[in-house]
Scaffold this motif. Structure first.
Motif, PDB file in Angstrom:
ATOM      1  N   ARG A 185      18.309   5.198  42.561  1.00  0.00           N
ATOM      2  CA  ARG A 185      17.853   6.029  43.674  1.00  0.00           C
ATOM      3  C   ARG A 185      18.921   7.008  44.158  1.00  0.00           C
ATOM      4  NH1 ARG A 185      14.849   1.606  47.666  1.00  0.00           N
ATOM      5  NH2 ARG A 185      13.311   0.846  46.146  1.00  0.00           N
ATOM      6  N   LEU A 186      20.193   6.618  44.050  1.00  0.00           N
ATOM      7  CA  LEU A 186      21.248   7.406  44.678  1.00  0.00           C
ATOM      8  C   LEU A 186      22.127   8.178  43.712  1.00  0.00           C
ATOM      9  CD1 LEU A 186      22.480   4.859  47.400  1.00  0.00           C
ATOM     10  CD2 LEU A 186      20.761   6.668  47.619  1.00  0.00           C
ATOM     11  N   GLU A 187      22.094   7.835  42.440  1.00  0.00           N
ATOM     12  CA  GLU A 187      23.050   8.422  41.498  1.00  0.00           C
ATOM     13  C   GLU A 187      22.935   9.941  41.426  1.00  0.00           C
ATOM     14  OE1 GLU A 187      24.321  10.070  37.687  1.00  0.00           O
ATOM     15  OE2 GLU A 187      22.233   9.737  38.276  1.00  0.00           O
ATOM     16  N   GLU A 188      21.711  10.465  41.388  1.00  0.00           N
ATOM     17  CA  GLU A 188      21.527  11.917  41.277  1.00  0.00           C
ATOM     18  C   GLU A 188      22.074  12.640  42.505  1.00  0.00           C
ATOM     19  OE1 GLU A 188      17.958  15.194  40.472  1.00  0.00           O
ATOM     20  OE2 GLU A 188      17.524  13.040  40.401  1.00  0.00           O
ATOM     21  N   LEU A 189      21.803  12.085  43.691  1.00  0.00           N
ATOM     22  CA  LEU A 189      22.313  12.693  44.921  1.00  0.00           C
ATOM     23  C   LEU A 189      23.832  12.580  44.998  1.00  0.00           C
ATOM     24  CD1 LEU A 189      19.710  11.548  47.600  1.00  0.00           C
ATOM     25  CD2 LEU A 189      20.127  13.881  46.817  1.00  0.00           C
ATOM     26  N   ALA A 190      24.360  11.446  44.582  1.00  0.00           N
ATOM     27  CA  ALA A 190      25.807  11.250  44.641  1.00  0.00           C
ATOM     28  C   ALA A 190      26.534  12.215  43.709  1.00  0.00           C
ATOM     29  CB  ALA A 190      26.150   9.808  44.281  1.00  0.00           C
TER      30      ALA A 190
ATOM     31  N   VAL B 237      28.510  -0.359  47.689  1.00  0.00           N
ATOM     32  CA  VAL B 237      27.608   0.188  46.675  1.00  0.00           C
ATOM     33  C   VAL B 237      28.401   0.808  45.526  1.00  0.00           C
ATOM     34  CG1 VAL B 237      25.891   1.974  46.222  1.00  0.00           C
ATOM     35  CG2 VAL B 237      25.684   0.546  48.261  1.00  0.00           C
ATOM     36  N   LYS B 238      29.394   1.626  45.866  1.00  0.00           N
ATOM     37  CA  LYS B 238      30.168   2.286  44.805  1.00  0.00           C
ATOM     38  C   LYS B 238      30.965   1.284  43.973  1.00  0.00           C
ATOM     39  CE  LYS B 238      30.582   5.751  43.560  1.00  0.00           C
ATOM     40  NZ  LYS B 238      31.393   6.950  43.786  1.00  0.00           N
ATOM     41  N   LEU B 239      31.483   0.248  44.605  1.00  0.00           N
ATOM     42  CA  LEU B 239      32.238  -0.753  43.849  1.00  0.00           C
ATOM     43  C   LEU B 239      31.342  -1.526  42.889  1.00  0.00           C
ATOM     44  CD1 LEU B 239      34.679  -2.073  46.609  1.00  0.00           C
ATOM     45  CD2 LEU B 239      35.260  -0.714  44.580  1.00  0.00           C
TER      46      LEU B 239
END
Length: 419
Positions: free
Chosen positions: A296-301, A276-278
């Motif tokens: 969906r994940l950027e804010e949490l990350a 996912v990160k790549l």
């Protein structure tokens, strides 16, 4: 000979009850508990040293080498590694000291370390301020004071200096030592509770973490009344997770549950996160590649201040995967290059402080002088070489100044911490 005899008499005269002899404090330990010789796990020093390099690299904006650090393949980064290992080694070292010498000596040693951290915090703040002020004068710009949150000190130093001393004023990059100071200051209570109920501190810590995520608890900083960048109410859970694993190791118990499915699950999660990160990284270079789950994940990350559950899961997955593939006797740890990294991890406070100052210097270079690839590589290599050189110097000095202990320490056992 006369000088040695005089020193011996002075030590005897200054002996404090409870230090160097058994007292009621030491009697508080559980009956039958004995110190267990612990073979030093060089993986701790290796990854702590590696995290120091990553912190230095990641703190330089637009640094080409930052594409080779942990955050590229995980939702966590080097800060999580540093705090977890700090908790692990604190429980391992001071837990052994508690059993051998009692609670009074262990507490005194912990607060001696807190004092070292506090002095380092004040010391690095003053050099950091001088470094930024000099750069502003030479480059004829005021932008650095604003970028590095140093404007308040330059405008009202009489207030800012007091706030800095109380850990409320935290310029850019100077926010991890206050977190470590607060966590270690509360550690004697944790250590005593672990001695009676090993999992109780972790359970209480997790409850505080969950309440922090829900209610948004956070101490405030000066001057804007914002929350700490490293919220201690959240980050204490990672520190305590490391401390729980370290205490289990010091008590000769497994640090990780022997569940056959756990390593496989950790590897699967770590691999999925890396993919996912790549894709996020690739999307930044070429928009035709989709950034998986970014919305969906950027804010949490990015929620580093409150240590979001996503970052926690990612860190634990990477940690368990690493432990699964890299054993204590791994050949990697015997490589000459790895020994240099290990040495930096063994002198983490001094190397960390130097790394912060070097990263500020690197920021000035890439933003005001040259941001070429050659300049960046030279800056990174030069900074890492200087960090290694400082670790070499500290190791040499420690070897020269070491005094033979009156009571032999069992081979392979952790010594009382001096760093």
């Amino acid at each position: 000979m006369e000088r040695a005899l005089l020193l011996q008499r002075v030590r005897a005269a200054l002996t404090i009850p409870g230090i160097g002899q058994r007292t009621a404090w030491a009697a508080a330990r559980p009956a039958g508990v004995r110190p267990v010789p612990i073979e030093r796990d060089l993986r701790l020093d290796f990854f702590r040293g590696l995290s120091l390099f990553f912190i230095f690299i990641d703190h330089i904006p637009n640094n080409v080498l930052s594409y080779a650090t942990l955050h590229v393949i995980a939702f966590s980064d080097a800060a999580e590694v540093f705090i977890f290992i700090s908790g692990y080694t604190a429980a391992l070292v001071y837990g052994q000291l508690l059993v051998r010498r009692g609670a009074l000596v262990a507490t005194a040693q912990i607060y001696y370390r807190v004092w070292q951290l506090y002095v380092a915090h004040v010391f690095i703040f003053m050099i950091y301020t001088a470094e930024v002020s000099y750069a502003m004068l030479k480059l004829q710009t005021q932008t650095y004071s604003e970028e590095l949150r140093l404007s308040s000190f330059l405008q009202e130093p009489h207030i800012a200096i007091v706030k800095m001393m109380t850990l409320q004023y935290q310029p850019e990059l100077l926010d991890i030592l206050p977190l470590y100071i607060v966590l270690l200051a509360a550690f004697p209570i944790v250590l005593l509770l672990q001695q009676r109920r090993p999992l109780a501190p972790l359970m209480l810590s997790f409850a505080i973490y969950l309440l922090t995520q829900y209610f948004g608890w956070e101490p405030k900083t000066y001057p804007n009344n914002e929350g700490w960048f490293f919220n201690p109410f959240a980050w204490q859970f990672l520190f305590l997770a490391g401390a729980t694993a370290g205490y289990a190791q010091s008590a000769a118990r497994p640090s990780i549950p022997h569940w056959p499915w756990l390593p496989r699950a950790a590897i699967a999660v770590a691999a999925a996160v890396a993919v996912v990160k790549l894709t996020w990284l690739a999307h930044g270079f070429y928009e035709g590649i989709p950034a998986l789950f970014y919305d969906r994940l950027e804010e949490l990350a990015d929620d580093k201040s409150d240590l979001s559950p996503l970052r926690l899961v990612s860190f634990f997955a990477v940690a368990l995967t690493t432990v699964h593939f890299m054993r204590r006797d791994s050949a990697i740890l015997r490589h000459p290059a790895a020994k240099l990294v290990i040495m930096c991890g063994q002198h983490s406070l001094q190397v960390f402080c130097l790394g912060i100052l070097l990263s500020v210097l690197g920021r000035f270079i890439v933003t005001s002088i040259s941001a070429s690839i050659v300049t960046q590589l030279a800056m990174n290599v030069g900074g890492i070489v200087r960090m290694i050189a400082l670790a070499e110097l500290m190791s040499w000095y420690k070897g020269k100044s070491r005094v033979a202990p009156a009571t032999p320490v069992p081979p392979g056992e952790y010594a009382t911490p001096s760093r």
